[in-house]
Design a protein around this motif. Structure first.
Motif, PDB file in Angstrom:
ATOM      1  N   VAL A  34       5.704   0.654   3.627  1.00 36.51           N
ATOM      2  CA  VAL A  34       4.784  -0.552   5.252  1.00 36.51           C
ATOM      3  C   VAL A  34       4.898  -2.369   4.730  1.00 36.51           C
ATOM      4  O   VAL A  34       5.214  -2.541   5.790  1.00 36.51           O
ATOM      5  N   ALA A  35       5.617  -2.708   3.432  1.00 32.88           N
ATOM      6  CA  ALA A  35       5.719  -3.889   3.449  1.00 32.88           C
ATOM      7  C   ALA A  35       6.899  -4.581   4.251  1.00 32.88           C
ATOM      8  O   ALA A  35       6.940  -4.915   5.063  1.00 32.88           O
ATOM      9  N   GLU A  36       7.581  -3.070   4.267  1.00 34.10           N
ATOM     10  CA  GLU A  36       8.980  -4.017   4.740  1.00 34.10           C
ATOM     11  C   GLU A  36       8.613  -4.061   5.889  1.00 34.10           C
ATOM     12  O   GLU A  36       9.073  -4.463   6.958  1.00 34.10           O
ATOM     13  N   ALA A  37       8.119  -2.695   6.573  1.00 33.30           N
ATOM     14  CA  ALA A  37       7.611  -2.858   8.772  1.00 33.30           C
ATOM     15  C   ALA A  37       7.002  -3.713   8.653  1.00 33.30           C
ATOM     16  O   ALA A  37       7.202  -4.483   9.568  1.00 33.30           O
ATOM     17  N   LEU A  62      -3.731   1.425   3.354  1.00 33.24           N
ATOM     18  CA  LEU A  62      -2.849   0.760   2.663  1.00 33.24           C
ATOM     19  C   LEU A  62      -3.137  -0.538   3.362  1.00 33.24           C
ATOM     20  O   LEU A  62      -2.278  -1.283   2.191  1.00 33.24           O
ATOM     21  N   SER A  63      -3.674  -1.355   3.976  1.00 32.52           N
ATOM     22  CA  SER A  63      -3.472  -3.115   4.207  1.00 32.52           C
ATOM     23  C   SER A  63      -4.163  -3.665   3.168  1.00 32.52           C
ATOM     24  O   SER A  63      -3.437  -4.861   3.044  1.00 32.52           O
ATOM     25  N   GLY A  64      -4.892  -3.403   2.664  1.00 31.53           N
ATOM     26  CA  GLY A  64      -5.180  -3.621   0.758  1.00 31.53           C
ATOM     27  C   GLY A  64      -4.455  -3.946  -0.369  1.00 31.53           C
ATOM     28  O   GLY A  64      -4.140  -4.444  -1.092  1.00 31.53           O
ATOM     29  N   LEU A  65      -3.258  -3.430  -0.249  1.00 33.67           N
ATOM     30  CA  LEU A  65      -2.244  -3.033  -1.250  1.00 33.67           C
ATOM     31  C   LEU A  65      -0.835  -3.893  -0.653  1.00 33.67           C
ATOM     32  O   LEU A  65      -0.355  -3.383  -2.020  1.00 33.67           O
ATOM     33  N   VAL A  66      -0.867  -3.552   0.622  1.00 32.75           N
ATOM     34  CA  VAL A  66       0.503  -4.369   0.950  1.00 32.75           C
ATOM     35  C   VAL A  66       0.352  -5.780   0.847  1.00 32.75           C
ATOM     36  O   VAL A  66      -0.980  -5.905   1.222  1.00 32.75           O
ATOM     37  N   GLU A  67       0.958  -7.172   0.404  1.00 32.14           N
ATOM     38  CA  GLU A  67       1.216  -8.037   0.792  1.00 32.14           C
ATOM     39  C   GLU A  67       1.427  -8.912   2.557  1.00 32.14           C
ATOM     40  O   GLU A  67       2.317  -8.276   2.899  1.00 32.14           O
ATOM     41  N   PRO A  68       0.497  -9.479   2.334  1.00 32.90           N
ATOM     42  CA  PRO A  68       0.474  -9.735   4.366  1.00 32.90           C
ATOM     43  C   PRO A  68       2.367 -10.691   4.198  1.00 32.90           C
ATOM     44  O   PRO A  68       2.304 -11.184   3.905  1.00 32.90           O
ATOM     45  N   PRO A  69       2.554 -10.240   5.712  1.00 29.43           N
ATOM     46  CA  PRO A  69       3.605 -11.233   5.578  1.00 29.43           C
ATOM     47  C   PRO A  69       4.273 -12.758   5.790  1.00 29.43           C
ATOM     48  O   PRO A  69       2.954 -12.986   6.249  1.00 29.43           O
ATOM     49  N   LYS A  70       4.682 -13.390   5.206  1.00 31.76           N
ATOM     50  CA  LYS A  70       4.719 -14.245   5.290  1.00 31.76           C
ATOM     51  C   LYS A  70       5.416 -15.216   6.691  1.00 31.76           C
ATOM     52  O   LYS A  70       6.373 -14.773   7.391  1.00 31.76           O
ATOM     53  N   LYS A  71       4.825 -15.497   7.221  1.00 26.12           N
ATOM     54  CA  LYS A  71       5.222 -16.745   8.546  1.00 26.12           C
ATOM     55  C   LYS A  71       5.438 -17.753   8.082  1.00 26.12           C
ATOM     56  O   LYS A  71       5.865 -18.661   7.579  1.00 26.12           O
TER      57      LYS A  71
END
Length: 71
Positions: A34-37, A62-71
């Motif tokens: 999920v983080a990679e996606a 899952l949203s609270g378990l993965v870091e949001p992508p860096k922009k």
């Protein structure tokens, strides 16, 4: 790959320990995928479809378990 068979009728303790280990491994793989996606720009709708769940279910779980992508 070597196939290992655990017969729950022979050793339920080992079978249950294997279930726990497999769940932990599956959870970790799911989080990494999920983080990679997300990093590759996937939407929560795409992730949910790939996981076979609703967008709301995927995001909630899952949203609270993965870091949001860096922009």
């Amino acid at each position: 790959m070597t196939e290992s068979k655990i017969d729950p009728t022979e050793d339920p303790e080992a079978a249950l320990a294997s279930v726990v280990a497999l769940r932990r491994m599956a959870d970790q793989l799911e989080l990494q995928a999920v983080a990679e996606a997300l990093k590759r720009g996937w939407s929560w709708s795409q992730i949910a479809m790939a996981l076979g769940v609703s967008k709301q279910a995927a995001h909630k779980r899952l949203s609270g378990l993965v870091e949001p992508p860096k922009k």
